[in-house]
Enzyme design. Structure first.
Site, PDB file in Angstrom:
ATOM      1  N   ASN A 225     -10.838  17.816 -40.729  1.00  0.00           N
ATOM      2  CA  ASN A 225     -10.237  18.912 -39.958  1.00  0.00           C
ATOM      3  C   ASN A 225     -10.736  18.850 -38.522  1.00  0.00           C
ATOM      4  O   ASN A 225     -11.559  17.999 -38.178  1.00  0.00           O
ATOM      5  CB  ASN A 225     -10.533  20.265 -40.619  1.00  0.00           C
ATOM      6  CG  ASN A 225     -12.019  20.535 -40.707  1.00  0.00           C
ATOM      7  OD1 ASN A 225     -12.696  20.638 -39.684  1.00  0.00           O
ATOM      8  ND2 ASN A 225     -12.556  20.627 -41.923  1.00  0.00           N
ATOM      9  N   HIS A 226     -10.242  19.743 -37.681  1.00  0.00           N
ATOM     10  CA  HIS A 226     -10.516  19.647 -36.242  1.00  0.00           C
ATOM     11  C   HIS A 226     -11.815  20.308 -35.788  1.00  0.00           C
ATOM     12  O   HIS A 226     -12.057  20.421 -34.589  1.00  0.00           O
ATOM     13  CB  HIS A 226      -9.357  20.276 -35.451  1.00  0.00           C
ATOM     14  CG  HIS A 226      -8.089  19.493 -35.563  1.00  0.00           C
ATOM     15  ND1 HIS A 226      -7.982  18.208 -35.117  1.00  0.00           N
ATOM     16  CD2 HIS A 226      -6.880  19.817 -36.087  1.00  0.00           C
ATOM     17  CE1 HIS A 226      -6.755  17.762 -35.348  1.00  0.00           C
ATOM     18  NE2 HIS A 226      -6.072  18.724 -35.944  1.00  0.00           N
TER      19      HIS A 226
END
Ligand code: C5P
Length: 433
Positions: A225-226
């Site tokens: 994920n970011h």
């Protein structure tokens, strides 16, 4: 603008003025600070005196304005160390590219910069310059460098510039600087301790999870994920400043804490992260779960790189990951404080309260994913503290200030818990502890 005459009562503000055409606005700034109850002293550079007379600033601040190491009469010395220790906050407005560059590189050719270098109080820079100077990588890097020292920056505003061009570079309006300062004292300084001076967590261990997790699909691919880990890393740095021993369990991110005192345990997957937390949690007085842990992992990780099959869809079976906060939260002792995070897009408070209970946390730091200035990668955050007693919304703040506010809550609650423990033990019990 209506100014609450008490909002800065008792605060000591040292204003540094440098040689920009916008130096005339420093007069208004002094007036606003004084009206809000602050005691103000001004240092100006030689160049600043070409744009605004010292007499204006000394009249408005009710204090002598200093600009050189030596006094004109009597051969006396202006003590920059004393000035730096006197202030609760140093504001440099306007700050020219020249002064920013000198400060970022530790140069001290004048009283203002010598005072900056010896100041122990928080410092906020308010740059003002032409748009191309402001956008130049050298200025951008200098501002980033100053922030990496823990200094704050109130960004220049956009509009007409003295050069006749239009763009970002105007000194922030004095009212905006006053607002920032009031928020700073209300939230960062009164609710949270000043970094570097308060030692509330001396002798305490703080464990923090941060960053994303990577769940392997095969030897070259993963689900991630970011998350950048910025918020957790900011808390790790802030906790070392408060005297704590800090264990940062960090998922895959290129960011690292600034403080070398932080023990960083690098992990990849949620399972690795849980194992590290289980190893250290019992030593920790405060556990903060800021990691963006993947909820699922791949059921069977392929040993070799998966080859594409032409024309065929491909499905991966996912299984649920352990909930690290919940697992550790279930083992929480009465002398431990645990804090989780929640990033929500709807039913914010209700979901956060649910997590508070389900994970046995003392507080959930709630982020609204839809608000600008909050969330992954940003340097700022807008959070609400949710506890069993209710919720408190904080304004938009740099992540370092949010970190201070969270740690302030944690150290206060920890002290309360430890005091309660002492009270509930009788003297004979204490003797055998
Ligand atoms: O349930 P949700 O993922 O929204 O909860 C967020 C909180 O729980 C964060 O504090 C996060 O670090 C933690 N968490 C965890 N392990 C997971 C999922 C979330 O520690 N598997």
């Amino acid at each position: 603008m209506v100014i609450d005459a008490q909002s800065l009562a008792g605060k000591r503000i040292l204003l540094g003025v440098t040689g920009s055409i916008s130096a005339y606005k420093s007069a208004l700034l002094v007036r606003l600070f004084v009206k809000a109850g602050a005691e103000v002293r001004v240092i100006m550079t030689e160049a600043a005196s070409h744009f605004i007379p010292a007499l204006t600033l000394s009249t408005l601040s009710h204090n002598e304005v200093l600009s050189s190491f030596e006094r004109a009469e009597g051969g006396l010395w202006n003590n920059h160390v004393e000035l730096g220790l006197w202030a609760d906050l140093m504001v440099i407005a306007p700050a020219t590219a020249q002064t920013l560059a000198s400060a970022a590189n530790g140069l001290c050719p004048n009283l203002l910069l010598a005072t900056y270098l010896s100041a122990r109080c928080p410092v906020v820079w308010c740059p003002a310059m032409d748009l191309d100077m402001y956008a130049h990588p050298a200025t951008v890097q200098n501002l980033e460098r100053l922030q990496s020292f823990g200094n704050h920056v109130i960004e220049a505003e956009s509009g007409e510039l003295a050069s006749g061009l239009s763009g970002q570079g105007r000194l922030a309006e004095p009212e905006h600087i006053l607002d920032w300062v009031r928020h700073f004292f209300n939230v960062a300084s009164s609710k949270a301790p000043t970094v570097g001076l308060n030692q509330d967590l001396v002798g305490k261990t703080v464990m923090i999870t941060a960053g994303p997790t990577h769940e392997a699909i095969d030897p070259v691919r993963f689900i991630g994920n970011h998350s950048t880990g910025k918020m957790g890393i900011a808390m790790a740095d802030a906790a070392t400043h408060l005297g704590a021993r800090v264990i940062l369990v960090l998922g895959p991110t290129h960011l690292r804490p600034q403080s070398e005192k932080v023990s960083v345990i690098l992990v990849q997957s949620a399972q690795d992260m849980l194992a590290a937390c289980q190893q250290y949690a019992h030593e920790a007085h405060v556990c903060i779960f800021a990691a963006a842990v993947a909820d699922y992992r791949v059921a069977t990780v392929a040993e070799q790189k998966i080859k594409k099959q032409s024309g065929e869809d491909f499905a991966i079976t996912l299984v649920q990951n352990p909930d690290i906060a919940k697992t550790i939260g279930n083992t929480k002792r009465s002398d431990q404080v645990m804090i989780g995070f929640a990033l929500e897009t709807e039913n914010l408070l209700a979901y956060a309260q649910g997590k508070l209970r389900a994970k046995n946390m003392d507080m959930i730091v709630l982020n609204d994913a839809k608000q600008q200035g909050a969330g992954f990668g940003a340097d700022t955050n807008i959070v609400t503290f949710v506890t069993e007693n209710g919720s408190t919304e904080l304004p938009l703040l740099p992540k370092s200030e949010v970190a201070n506010a969270i740690l302030d809550f944690a150290s206060r609650l920890l002290n309360t818990k430890l005091a309660t423990q002492l009270e509930t033990h009788t003297l004979p019990q204490l003797l055998v502890l």
